[in-house]
Write an enzyme that holds these catalytic residues in place. Sequence first.
Site, PDB file in Angstrom:
ATOM      1  N   GLU A 130      32.820  37.271  37.955  1.00 54.98           N
ATOM      2  CA  GLU A 130      34.166  37.801  38.209  1.00 54.98           C
ATOM      3  C   GLU A 130      34.131  39.047  39.094  1.00 54.98           C
ATOM      4  O   GLU A 130      33.988  40.160  38.596  1.00 54.98           O
ATOM      5  CB  GLU A 130      34.866  38.143  36.876  1.00 54.98           C
ATOM      6  CG  GLU A 130      36.284  38.660  37.083  1.00 54.98           C
ATOM      7  CD  GLU A 130      36.987  39.062  35.782  1.00 54.98           C
ATOM      8  OE1 GLU A 130      36.332  39.159  34.733  1.00 54.98           O
ATOM      9  OE2 GLU A 130      38.209  39.288  35.834  1.00 54.98           O
ATOM     10  N   LYS A 180      35.444  33.539  38.873  1.00 57.23           N
ATOM     11  CA  LYS A 180      36.729  34.070  38.400  1.00 57.23           C
ATOM     12  C   LYS A 180      37.226  35.126  39.379  1.00 57.23           C
ATOM     13  O   LYS A 180      36.893  36.304  39.257  1.00 57.23           O
ATOM     14  CB  LYS A 180      36.552  34.663  36.996  1.00 57.23           C
ATOM     15  CG  LYS A 180      37.825  35.285  36.419  1.00 57.23           C
ATOM     16  CD  LYS A 180      37.738  35.472  34.922  1.00 57.23           C
ATOM     17  CE  LYS A 180      38.924  36.244  34.399  1.00 57.23           C
ATOM     18  NZ  LYS A 180      39.031  36.211  32.942  1.00 57.23           N
TER      19      LYS A 180
HETATM   20  P1  13P Z   1      43.761  39.579  33.307  1.00 57.44           P
HETATM   21  O1  13P Z   1      44.178  38.145  33.386  1.00 57.44           O
HETATM   22  O2  13P Z   1      44.639  40.427  32.417  1.00 57.44           O
HETATM   23  O3  13P Z   1      43.533  40.190  34.665  1.00 57.44           O
HETATM   24  O4  13P Z   1      42.352  39.621  32.597  1.00 57.44           O
HETATM   25  C1  13P Z   1      41.395  38.714  32.957  1.00 57.44           C
HETATM   26  C2  13P Z   1      40.091  39.259  32.625  1.00 57.44           C
HETATM   27  O5  13P Z   1      39.320  38.652  31.911  1.00 57.44           O
HETATM   28  C3  13P Z   1      39.728  40.560  33.194  1.00 57.44           C
HETATM   29  O6  13P Z   1      38.358  40.712  33.114  1.00 57.44           O
END
Ligand code: 13P
Length: 345
Positions: A182, A224
């Site tokens: 991510e 992600k």
């Molecule tokens: P949000 O969808 O609130 O951005 O959070 C996703 C997430 O896992 C952040 O690390």
Amino acid sequence: MERPKMNAQQLIDTARLLVAGDKGLLAIDESNPTCNKRFEALGIPQTEEARRAYREMIVTTPGLSNCINGAILYDETIHQTQKDGTPLIQVLIEAGIIPGIKVDTGAKDMAAYKGEKITEGLDGLRQRLQDYAKTGARFAKWRAVIAIGKGMPSRACIASNAQILGRYAALCQEAGLVPIVEPEVIMEGDHSLERCCMVTEEVLRTVFSELYMQRVILEGMLLKPNMILPGLTCAKQPPVDEVADATVWCLLRAVPAAVPGVVFLSGGQPAGLASARLNAMNVRFKSKMPWALAFSFARAIQQPALEIWRGDDANVEKAQQALYHRALCNQTARRGEYNEMVEGK
Ligand code: 13P
């Protein structure tokens, strides 16, 4: 030294299961400080028991597995139990939801680069991953934060975070856990959609180069990313279709076809808008994309439920209905069938 043999097929199978059908992921992995911040804003006590009760409310939502393939937990939650003593991770597994775990220890200020962050947590990670795998986790998540601003992001911030994401992902696969990678380009600032697109493309290209260097099996991981959006204070806020086009074009240029799925973060977007944007991407591009385009939202699924729950047992049923509704809206968006009627407007 040779890396120990991992079961590549098992990683590939798990990664595919996480994005199978038209379902997505639910992120309930807020760290204690982040969870407490959300509780404080609503006057909910910031205690371990309140966090436990909140997570119990979420994982016991009736029918959640109709829309959700996997849930990302935080270290505290993975060790907590329901009121009757059943571990919350067990509740998920019995519901048919694959448990995962956030394993970074947070984005910290980067030395010498004011305003930028570097994510920590590699020390001791090999052992922690083995422990989580024994506890029942089958995938993991690590979030890097990239800010846009004057002179930001720096090459150093992108390169350092990308290298760490690569090392994290390789360790996950060694432990038999599917890494969710991510790199989040955050929305704070007044930058344009075009600038977000340029920065995100550079970040993704750098991340995939590091994943290659660290011998990560792309078929056994998920990406992600953020959607391509202008900064929160940018005067020009584009229509849904423009966001959908920019996001998919950017991903097509930078994400290898071997990756089985892209699962977006919501990043603070209003819940309905996050669903509408995901829907537009699937409507306009589904047949042209090599990967599944799904969701891994935290706020855009949880926030309405949290606002109803407010720490009161009497509100559990209504909060669960709100949570289910958001999960369902996003499932519908994955199919490209989300609209105002589904939303209930
Ligand atoms: P949000 O969808 O609130 O951005 O959070 C996703 C997430 O896992 C952040 O690390």
